[in-house]
Scaffold this motif. Sequence first.
Motif, short mmCIF file in Angstrom:
data_model
loop_
_atom_site.label_atom_id
_atom_site.label_comp_id
_atom_site.label_asym_id
_atom_site.label_seq_id
_atom_site.Cartn_x
_atom_site.Cartn_y
_atom_site.Cartn_z
N PRO A 22 0.81 -1.22 0.00
CA PRO A 22 0.00 0.00 0.00
C PRO A 22 0.85 1.27 0.00
O PRO A 22 0.49 2.27 -0.64
CB PRO A 22 -0.82 -0.12 1.28
CG PRO A 22 -0.96 -1.60 1.48
CD PRO A 22 0.37 -2.17 1.04
N ALA A 26 0.63 4.22 -2.80
CA ALA A 26 0.38 5.61 -2.42
C ALA A 26 1.50 6.53 -2.91
O ALA A 26 1.24 7.63 -3.40
CB ALA A 26 0.23 5.71 -0.90
N GLU A 49 -8.11 -1.25 -5.94
CA GLU A 49 -7.44 -0.50 -4.89
C GLU A 49 -6.78 0.76 -5.41
O GLU A 49 -6.84 1.83 -4.76
CB GLU A 49 -6.42 -1.39 -4.18
CG GLU A 49 -5.83 -0.78 -2.91
CD GLU A 49 -6.81 -0.73 -1.75
OE1 GLU A 49 -6.39 -0.24 -0.68
OE2 GLU A 49 -7.96 -1.16 -1.89
N CYS A 52 -9.59 3.38 -6.34
CA CYS A 52 -10.34 3.83 -5.16
C CYS A 52 -9.49 4.71 -4.24
O CYS A 52 -9.95 5.76 -3.77
CB CYS A 52 -10.87 2.63 -4.39
SG CYS A 52 -12.23 1.76 -5.21
N THR A 53 -8.27 4.28 -3.95
CA THR A 53 -7.45 5.07 -3.02
C THR A 53 -6.99 6.37 -3.65
O THR A 53 -6.91 7.40 -2.97
CB THR A 53 -6.25 4.26 -2.52
OG1 THR A 53 -5.47 3.80 -3.63
CG2 THR A 53 -6.70 3.07 -1.68
N ARG A 56 -9.82 8.77 -3.46
CA ARG A 56 -9.91 9.32 -2.09
C ARG A 56 -8.80 10.32 -1.81
O ARG A 56 -9.05 11.42 -1.28
CB ARG A 56 -9.82 8.17 -1.08
CG ARG A 56 -9.81 8.61 0.38
CD ARG A 56 -9.33 7.48 1.28
NE ARG A 56 -7.94 7.12 0.97
CZ ARG A 56 -7.32 6.03 1.47
NH1 ARG A 56 -7.98 5.22 2.27
NH2 ARG A 56 -6.06 5.77 1.15
N ASP A 57 -7.58 9.98 -2.17
CA ASP A 57 -6.43 10.79 -1.78
C ASP A 57 -6.16 11.97 -2.70
O ASP A 57 -5.60 12.98 -2.27
CB ASP A 57 -5.17 9.91 -1.73
CG ASP A 57 -5.26 8.81 -0.69
OD1 ASP A 57 -6.10 8.93 0.23
OD2 ASP A 57 -4.52 7.82 -0.81
N ARG A 78 -15.13 -1.66 -2.08
CA ARG A 78 -14.06 -0.77 -1.62
C ARG A 78 -14.40 0.69 -1.92
O ARG A 78 -14.13 1.57 -1.09
CB ARG A 78 -12.75 -1.16 -2.31
CG ARG A 78 -11.53 -0.40 -1.83
CD ARG A 78 -11.23 -0.64 -0.39
NE ARG A 78 -9.88 -0.20 -0.04
CZ ARG A 78 -9.50 0.13 1.19
NH1 ARG A 78 -10.36 0.07 2.20
NH2 ARG A 78 -8.25 0.50 1.43
N LEU A 82 -14.67 3.57 0.98
CA LEU A 82 -13.87 4.79 0.98
C LEU A 82 -14.68 6.03 0.58
O LEU A 82 -14.12 7.11 0.44
CB LEU A 82 -12.67 4.63 0.04
CG LEU A 82 -11.68 3.52 0.40
CD1 LEU A 82 -10.49 3.53 -0.56
CD2 LEU A 82 -11.20 3.64 1.84
#
Length: 248
Positions: A22, A26, A49, A52-53, A56-57, A78, A82
């Motif tokens: 992860p 990131a 992943e 989705c991340t 979000r970020d 997921r 999130l």
Amino acid sequence: MDLPRIFTIRESSHRIHNPFTPGKLAALGQALHLPPGTRVLDLASGSGEMLCTWARDHGFTGTGVDISSRGVEKARARAAELDVADRVTFVHDDAAGFVADEPVDLAACVGATWIGGGVAGTVELLARSLRPGGLMLIGEPYWRREVPDEATARACHATARADFLPLPGLVEQFGALGYDVVEMMLASQDSWDRYQAAQWLNLRRWLDAHPDDELAEEVRAELTTEPVRYTRYQREYLGWGVFALMGR
């Protein structure tokens, strides 16, 4: 249209279906320096992943496409978890040949270049969805060390040594296809370990719970041989990375 069951069993606990932690995922998202609202197409998106991340970020929007029905289910869950389900969509479809309805800012295929028959074909496929000046992400294995023979290559899940290139050769290939490499993030042996070793636990727990399943013999054989094969061959010879490309 789906993945064979053994794939789902092997990676049942994975959110990232590549040798990335992860933290590395990131870090890659941060390194691209893309603005909120960036439109993404992620082919062979797995459990979603990355999309989705990054939604979000970084405020990205986009679509993930994957042939695995279970992967798409997990990706949608997921996205809801999130709170980005209004920004990302996941489609159960064969990513091979998939082209976005409208050009995107970032087109990605991270670890599944077989959808285009290899690197060159996948680059061509992604280019069909990418706006002029957009960014492309390709995830691909490479040889960390010189492979001594074809048997070693096959033990690394290649069909032959020619399936992969050394890292400089892979970077040169991108250039020959008309693209500049503008960023890269490489898996470490530790991130390979996290990806591979988690599969062994998944296999063992599934086997304990399903000793009479028709796949039990295949799972037992894989669990018996894979740790040795991985530590003897793949961990030493096979690298993997994600490369950010821009057309020249």
